[in-house]
Write a protein that holds these residues in place. Sequence first.
Motif, PDB file in Angstrom:
ATOM      1  N   VAL A  20       0.856  -1.183   0.000  1.00 33.21           N
ATOM      2  CA  VAL A  20       0.000   0.000   0.000  1.00 33.21           C
ATOM      3  C   VAL A  20       0.892   1.234   0.000  1.00 33.21           C
ATOM      4  CG1 VAL A  20      -1.759   1.247   1.288  1.00 33.21           C
ATOM      5  CG2 VAL A  20      -1.766  -1.246   1.278  1.00 33.21           C
ATOM      6  N   ARG A  21       0.535   2.229  -0.849  1.00 35.69           N
ATOM      7  CA  ARG A  21       1.294   3.476  -0.908  1.00 35.69           C
ATOM      8  C   ARG A  21       0.514   4.577  -0.221  1.00 35.69           C
ATOM      9  NH1 ARG A  21       3.820   5.068  -6.583  1.00 35.69           N
ATOM     10  NH2 ARG A  21       4.439   6.795  -5.219  1.00 35.69           N
ATOM     11  N   ARG A  50      -2.111  15.894  15.067  1.00 26.80           N
ATOM     12  CA  ARG A  50      -2.126  16.119  13.623  1.00 26.80           C
ATOM     13  C   ARG A  50      -1.759  14.831  12.919  1.00 26.80           C
ATOM     14  NH1 ARG A  50       0.381  21.766  11.543  1.00 26.80           N
ATOM     15  NH2 ARG A  50      -0.471  20.852   9.628  1.00 26.80           N
ATOM     16  N   LEU A  51      -2.650  14.386  12.039  1.00 22.70           N
ATOM     17  CA  LEU A  51      -2.381  13.186  11.249  1.00 22.70           C
ATOM     18  C   LEU A  51      -1.863  13.523   9.859  1.00 22.70           C
ATOM     19  CD1 LEU A  51      -5.374  10.870  12.221  1.00 22.70           C
ATOM     20  CD2 LEU A  51      -3.007  10.768  13.007  1.00 22.70           C
ATOM     21  N   ASP A  52      -1.655  14.813   9.592  1.00 26.61           N
ATOM     22  CA  ASP A  52      -1.082  15.208   8.311  1.00 26.61           C
ATOM     23  C   ASP A  52       0.432  15.389   8.403  1.00 26.61           C
ATOM     24  OD1 ASP A  52      -1.591  17.459   9.976  1.00 26.61           O
ATOM     25  OD2 ASP A  52      -1.251  18.789   8.267  1.00 26.61           O
ATOM     26  N   ILE A  53       0.995  15.198   9.588  1.00 22.18           N
ATOM     27  CA  ILE A  53       2.436  15.322   9.777  1.00 22.18           C
ATOM     28  C   ILE A  53       2.963  14.009  10.358  1.00 22.18           C
ATOM     29  CG2 ILE A  53       4.267  16.524  11.034  1.00 22.18           C
ATOM     30  CD1 ILE A  53       2.588  19.031  10.937  1.00 22.18           C
ATOM     31  N   GLU A 118       4.819   9.564   2.745  1.00 21.68           N
ATOM     32  CA  GLU A 118       5.251  10.317   1.576  1.00 21.68           C
ATOM     33  C   GLU A 118       4.739  11.743   1.693  1.00 21.68           C
ATOM     34  OE1 GLU A 118       5.161   7.387  -2.227  1.00 21.68           O
ATOM     35  OE2 GLU A 118       3.221   7.660  -1.239  1.00 21.68           O
ATOM     36  N   GLY A 119       5.557  12.674   1.223  1.00 21.47           N
ATOM     37  CA  GLY A 119       5.046  14.028   1.132  1.00 21.47           C
ATOM     38  C   GLY A 119       3.938  14.083   0.090  1.00 21.47           C
ATOM     39  N   HIS A 120       3.037  15.051   0.243  1.00 25.28           N
ATOM     40  CA  HIS A 120       1.926  15.140  -0.703  1.00 25.28           C
ATOM     41  C   HIS A 120       2.462  15.332  -2.118  1.00 25.28           C
ATOM     42  CE1 HIS A 120      -2.078  15.694  -2.160  1.00 25.28           C
ATOM     43  NE2 HIS A 120      -1.793  16.899  -2.637  1.00 25.28           N
ATOM     44  N   TRP A 121       1.980  14.531  -3.034  1.00 22.88           N
ATOM     45  CA  TRP A 121       2.547  14.481  -4.382  1.00 22.88           C
ATOM     46  C   TRP A 121       2.613  15.842  -5.065  1.00 22.88           C
ATOM     47  CZ3 TRP A 121      -0.426  16.043  -8.528  1.00 22.88           C
ATOM     48  CH2 TRP A 121      -1.815  16.149  -8.312  1.00 22.88           C
ATOM     49  N   VAL A 741      -9.722  16.260 -10.083  1.00 20.58           N
ATOM     50  CA  VAL A 741     -10.246  17.514  -9.547  1.00 20.58           C
ATOM     51  C   VAL A 741      -9.339  18.655 -10.005  1.00 20.58           C
ATOM     52  CG1 VAL A 741     -11.032  18.716  -7.483  1.00 20.58           C
ATOM     53  CG2 VAL A 741     -11.068  16.205  -7.561  1.00 20.58           C
ATOM     54  N   LEU A 742      -9.768  19.397 -11.000  1.00 19.52           N
ATOM     55  CA  LEU A 742      -8.888  20.348 -11.676  1.00 19.52           C
ATOM     56  C   LEU A 742      -8.560  21.574 -10.844  1.00 19.52           C
ATOM     57  CD1 LEU A 742     -10.328  20.326 -15.312  1.00 19.52           C
ATOM     58  CD2 LEU A 742      -8.555  18.873 -14.327  1.00 19.52           C
ATOM     59  N   ASP A 743      -9.392  21.894  -9.864  1.00 21.34           N
ATOM     60  CA  ASP A 743      -9.122  23.094  -9.065  1.00 21.34           C
ATOM     61  C   ASP A 743      -8.616  22.767  -7.668  1.00 21.34           C
ATOM     62  OD1 ASP A 743     -11.430  22.040  -8.086  1.00 21.34           O
ATOM     63  OD2 ASP A 743     -12.605  23.886  -8.166  1.00 21.34           O
ATOM     64  N   ASP A 744      -8.254  21.494  -7.432  1.00 18.45           N
ATOM     65  CA  ASP A 744      -7.752  21.126  -6.113  1.00 18.45           C
ATOM     66  C   ASP A 744      -6.788  19.952  -6.241  1.00 18.45           C
ATOM     67  OD1 ASP A 744      -7.250  20.699  -3.479  1.00 18.45           O
ATOM     68  OD2 ASP A 744      -9.311  20.279  -2.882  1.00 18.45           O
ATOM     69  N   VAL A 745      -5.510  20.276  -6.217  1.00 14.88           N
ATOM     70  CA  VAL A 745      -4.505  19.213  -6.218  1.00 14.88           C
ATOM     71  C   VAL A 745      -4.057  18.904  -4.795  1.00 14.88           C
ATOM     72  CG1 VAL A 745      -3.689  19.734  -8.542  1.00 14.88           C
ATOM     73  CG2 VAL A 745      -2.625  20.878  -6.572  1.00 14.88           C
ATOM     74  N   GLY A 746      -4.804  19.411  -3.811  1.00 17.21           N
ATOM     75  CA  GLY A 746      -4.472  19.177  -2.419  1.00 17.21           C
ATOM     76  C   GLY A 746      -5.004  17.848  -1.919  1.00 17.21           C
ATOM     77  N   SER A 747      -5.115  17.741  -0.613  1.00 15.50           N
ATOM     78  CA  SER A 747      -5.497  16.470   0.009  1.00 15.50           C
ATOM     79  C   SER A 747      -6.903  16.038  -0.351  1.00 15.50           C
ATOM     80  CB  SER A 747      -5.363  16.590   1.532  1.00 15.50           C
ATOM     81  OG  SER A 747      -4.014  16.796   1.897  1.00 15.50           O
ATOM     82  N   GLN A 748      -7.768  16.985  -0.658  1.00 14.75           N
ATOM     83  CA  GLN A 748      -9.141  16.647  -1.037  1.00 14.75           C
ATOM     84  C   GLN A 748      -9.272  16.426  -2.532  1.00 14.75           C
ATOM     85  OE1 GLN A 748     -10.419  15.642   1.942  1.00 14.75           O
ATOM     86  NE2 GLN A 748     -12.354  16.559   1.328  1.00 14.75           N
ATOM     87  N   GLY A 749      -8.179  16.544  -3.240  1.00 17.55           N
ATOM     88  CA  GLY A 749      -8.191  16.255  -4.667  1.00 17.55           C
ATOM     89  C   GLY A 749      -8.054  14.766  -4.904  1.00 17.55           C
ATOM     90  N   GLU A 750      -7.371  14.424  -5.992  1.00 14.06           N
ATOM     91  CA  GLU A 750      -7.254  13.011  -6.339  1.00 14.06           C
ATOM     92  C   GLU A 750      -5.807  12.676  -6.664  1.00 14.06           C
ATOM     93  OE1 GLU A 750      -9.732  10.306  -9.376  1.00 14.06           O
ATOM     94  OE2 GLU A 750      -8.170  11.486 -10.339  1.00 14.06           O
TER      95      GLU A 750
END
Length: 1017
Positions: A20-21, A50-53, A118-121, A741-750
Motif C-alpha cells: 500500500v502506498r 495532527r495526522l497530516d504530519i 510520503e510528502g503530498h505528491w 479535480v482540476l481546481d484542487d490538487v491538495g489532500s481533497q483532490g485526487e
Amino acid sequence: MPFVTFLLVGSLSAESDQDVRFNRDIRSILSDKCYACHGPDRNARKADLRLDIESEAKADRDGYSVIDVDDPSKSELLVRILTADEDDKMPPVSSGKALTEEEVERLQRWVESGAEWEGHWAYLPPRKAPLPEVRNLDWRRSPIDRFIGARLEAERLEPSKRADRRTLIRRVYLDLTGLPPSVDEVDRFLKDRDRFAFDHVVDQLLASPHFGERMAVHWLDLVRYADTVGYHGDQPYSVWPYRDYVIEAFNRNMPFDQFTREQLAGDMIPGATRDQKVASGYNRLHMITAEGGAQDKEYLAKYAADRVRTTSSVWLGSTMGCAECHDHKFDPFTTKDFYQFAAFFSDLKERGFYGGNRWEPQLPLPTVGQAAKLTALESEVALLESTLITSTESLVNAQLAWEAHLRSEDEAGRLLWEPVRPTEADSSQGATLRLLADDSILVTGENPENDTYQVTLSPGRDRVTGIRLEALTHPSLDGESLSRGGGNFVLTDVKVERVAAGDDAGQVVKIASARADFSQGGFDISNAIDANEKSGWAVDGANRKESRRAVFTFSSAVGLGQDDRLRVTLSHGSSKQRHNMGRFRLSVISIEKPGLEEIGVPSEVYRTVQTAFGDRDETQQAALTQYYRDRTPLLDETRQLLATATTSRDRLKNEIPTMLVSQSVEPRVMRVLARGNWMDDSGEVVQASYPGFLADESDPDEVPSRLDLANWMTSSGNPLTARTFVNRLWKLYFGTGLSKVLDDVGSQGEWPTHPELLDWLAVEFMESGWDMKHMVKLLVSSQTYAQRSVASDYLKEKDPFNRLYARQTAFRLDAEVIRDVALSVSGLRVDTLGGESVKPYQPAGYYSQLNFPKREYQADRGSSQYRRGLYTHWQRTFLHPSLKAFDAPSREECTAERTRSNTPLQSLALLNDPTYVEAARVFADRIMDCPKESVADRVSWAFEEAVCRPPKSSEKRILSELYQASLNRFNDDEDSTEALLNVGEILEGREEHRGERAAWTMVSRAILNLHELITRY
C-alpha cells in the motif's frame, strides 16, 4: 477522493495487490475522514493531534503512539478503528463520517507494513522518471504512449484501435479550433497517405487564428471574464480587450511564464507596453459594486478575497479560499497565508464602491487612425483655447469700455446688485444657514420646507426689478455625500413681498417671468412660482457645474422707501427626502436699460468693477478678464469653433475603446481578518509573502511585489503551476484530468492515475520554455489521443470511467462550440477576430429584472449576429440563455471545469432558438443549391456537410421521409411556412418554392439537433 472513484482506481492499479502506498491509498482516507479534527486547522484540532504530519502521527504520547511502527498492533489508530467501543471509535459517529471495510483494510495493511510516509505528491518538486518500456511497437513513438501503454500492459489491457480518419480529423479540428472541418478539408486528409499527414494537420491547426479562440474559452472561465460587473445592477464595463489579448497570446504561443507575468503584473514591467497593461486587467476582472450604501471597506475585502481564490485556483490548483476564515482543514495553507497572499494585490488602485458606475483606472486604446485624429483635435482645441486667453489691444480696449459702461450705469442708478444675507430668523426648522465669504449660503442639517429672507436696500438703492438665485456646488455636497444627497437643489415655490417700515404685513409682488440657464430634465423653472409641490426647478448635484443661475422678473419695478424691506420666501416641498437646498446665493437686482444681461453679473464681478484698477489683486483681475472674455461678442467665432472642436474631440474619446487595468499605488494596510470579518481591525498587520510551506527560505528580506509573485509562480521553487496547467490540458484532450479535480490538487483532490506521466509532462513544459503549443502537439499527436472512443464491453466493465485511457473519451461540446458548429454548417459564421462583445438573439423580456438602470436587450444586426460564441456578451446575472442551457458558467467565480448535463431544454434550444432556426433555414438554401438533384442525394450531401461522414441507409431514409412529410405539410399551410421562413435577420431567399425551402429547413433542424453534431468522439 470520492469513494467510488477510489475503489475504481484501486481495483485497476497494477500495484493494488502489492504494498500500500501512502499518497495513492492512504492520504485520501485520512484527508476525508480524519483531517477535519486532526489536520492543519489549529482552531478545529482535537486532542492536539495532527495526522497530516508524520512526526506527530508517530510520536510517543506518554506511553503510546497513534502509529507504532515497532509494534503495529499497539497503534492507537488501529485500536480506534478496529476494537474501540462506540464512545472511542474513530471517526466518531457525530462526524457523519464512516470508514468502509476496504478503507479499514488498507489502513491496517499500511500500518502493519511499516506506515511508510510520503510528502503530498503535488507539493513535491516534479521530476522526469525514465520512460517505461512497452512491448507494443506502435506505442514507443511518444513518451505519453509509453507511460499509458506500460500501465495498460501491466493491467493486461490492449489499447483501442486507432480512430477512423474521418473521426480523427473532426476530433482534432474541434479540439484545437472549436470548429468542424469542411468537407474539402476532410477529403484532403483522407487522400493524403503521407505517414505524417495527421502531424501536418495538427501543425496547420496550431497555426490557425482559431486556435487562440478555442484555448481562450477555458482560460476565460478560469479568470472569470465577463462583460458586466455582477453585483446589484450588473452594469457593463469595458474589459473585452483582455479577451483579445488572451486570444492573441495563445496564437503567438507566448511562453506561459510570460503570459503569467503580464497578467499578474503587466503594469509593473519596466517600459510596459500597451498589451502588457491590457493583460494586467486580469486583476480587475472580479465583480464590482456600484450599489448605493455599499461600504468601501467591506467590498475592498471582498475583492481581495476574490483575487486570492482566483489566483490560487488558476495557477496553483489550490483552494486557498478555504483559509479566509480559518486555517485550511486539509492542506497546509494558514489564514495568515491567505492575507499575506492578498497583500500582493494591496497596491492596486481601486475603490470598494464605484459611485456613478465610474470604473477606473481605464486605459484608452485608440486605433492608429483614432490616435492621429485625436492628436489633431487636441492641437486644434489647444490653439483655440490659447486664442481665448491671449490679450490683444482690441480685447483690452473693449474690456475697459465695458467696465466703464457698467460703472456709469451703476452711478446713474440703473444697475443694482444687492446680496441677501440670512438673519437669525432665517435659520429655522432644523436647518443651519451659514454665510460664506462670497455671500453664498451653505445649508446643513435638516432640509426646511420653507425659508424666508429679508433685505433692506443700501442708501440710494430704491428700485428692484427682480431677484436672482444661484445654485452652487460645495466640497461637502459632492456626489458621494450621503447626508445631503449630493447637493441637489429643488425649488417648488417663490414668494416676494414688499414690507413697509414698522409693519410686518407684506404686499405680494407679482412675478411676471422666470428664466434659468439650466433645468434638470422634467423640471421647468416657471413651475417654481406656481406653488405646485409636484413640480419645480431642480438641479442635480452630481451633474452640476459650478453655478446654475435663475432670475425671477417682477411685472413692474418695486420702489422701496427708507427702512422698507423686501421679503423673499423660498419653498422646497419636494416629496423626495434627498432633494434639498445645498449651497445657494440670493440677490436682488435692478435692470432698467436694455443691453445689459437680464440675470445681471456675479457679485464678485460687480465688486471688482467698482474697485480701482490699481487696487485690484491678480486674482480679481484674472476673474474679471475671464468673465468678460467668456461673453464678449469679439470672441464669439472663436468660442463657436472651440465648442465644435471640443465636441468632436469628446465624441471621439467616447468612441475609443478602453480597458480596466491595474495601476500600482502605495499599498494599503492588509491585516488578518478574524473569521473574515472586514469590520474587525484587531488582526495582525501582514505584508506580501508566498504560502509558508512553499516559500523558499533563501527569499530576500524585502517585501515581494506583484511582479515577484508572477515570477515565483513559474519558478523552480513552485511545484504547482506546471502540474496544474498540464493536468488541465490533459483534460481538454482526453476528457478527464490525470488528477480528476482540476481546481484542487491538495489532500481533497485526487491522487493522479499516472503520477509519473503527470510529473514528466510538468517538467517537459518547464524545460520547453513554457511552450504551450509544444505541449498541445505532444498530447494530440500521441497514439493515446488517436484511439477510438467506443468502448468494448470488457473495457466498460473493467474501466467504466476511462481512467486508464485504453480508449478516447466522447463528450458533448461546450456551449460556444455548439453554436459555432451550427453557424459553420449553415455558412453563416463570421470569422472576424476580436472586438467588442456581440449580442445574439435572446428572448424578449429576459432582462426585465435588471435595474440601475433598467435595460432592454437589443440584439445586434448584420455580421455581429454571426460571430463565434466566444464573443457573446457575458451578462453575469443573466447569462445568455442558450449558453446557460449548455452549462456555460456565469463567471462570477473561477471555473476550472464546466459541468456537462443532458436535459430536454438543450434539445428545445437547438430546435427553437432563433440562432439555430435561422442556421437551419440558411443551411436549407445551401442544400437546395448543392449539385444534387434527388432528395436522397441532397440528404446525403447535407448529412456529410454537417457531421463529416456519409449517412447510413437508415439515416438517409428517415431524413428523406421527414422531407416529404414536411413538404406536404408546408404546401398546405402557408401561415406555418411564413412563420418558419421569417425567423432571423437574413430573410432574403427564394420567393418561389417556399414550401420546399421550409421542408428542407425541417431536415436541417433535425440534422443540427443530432447528438453526433454536438458530440466530440
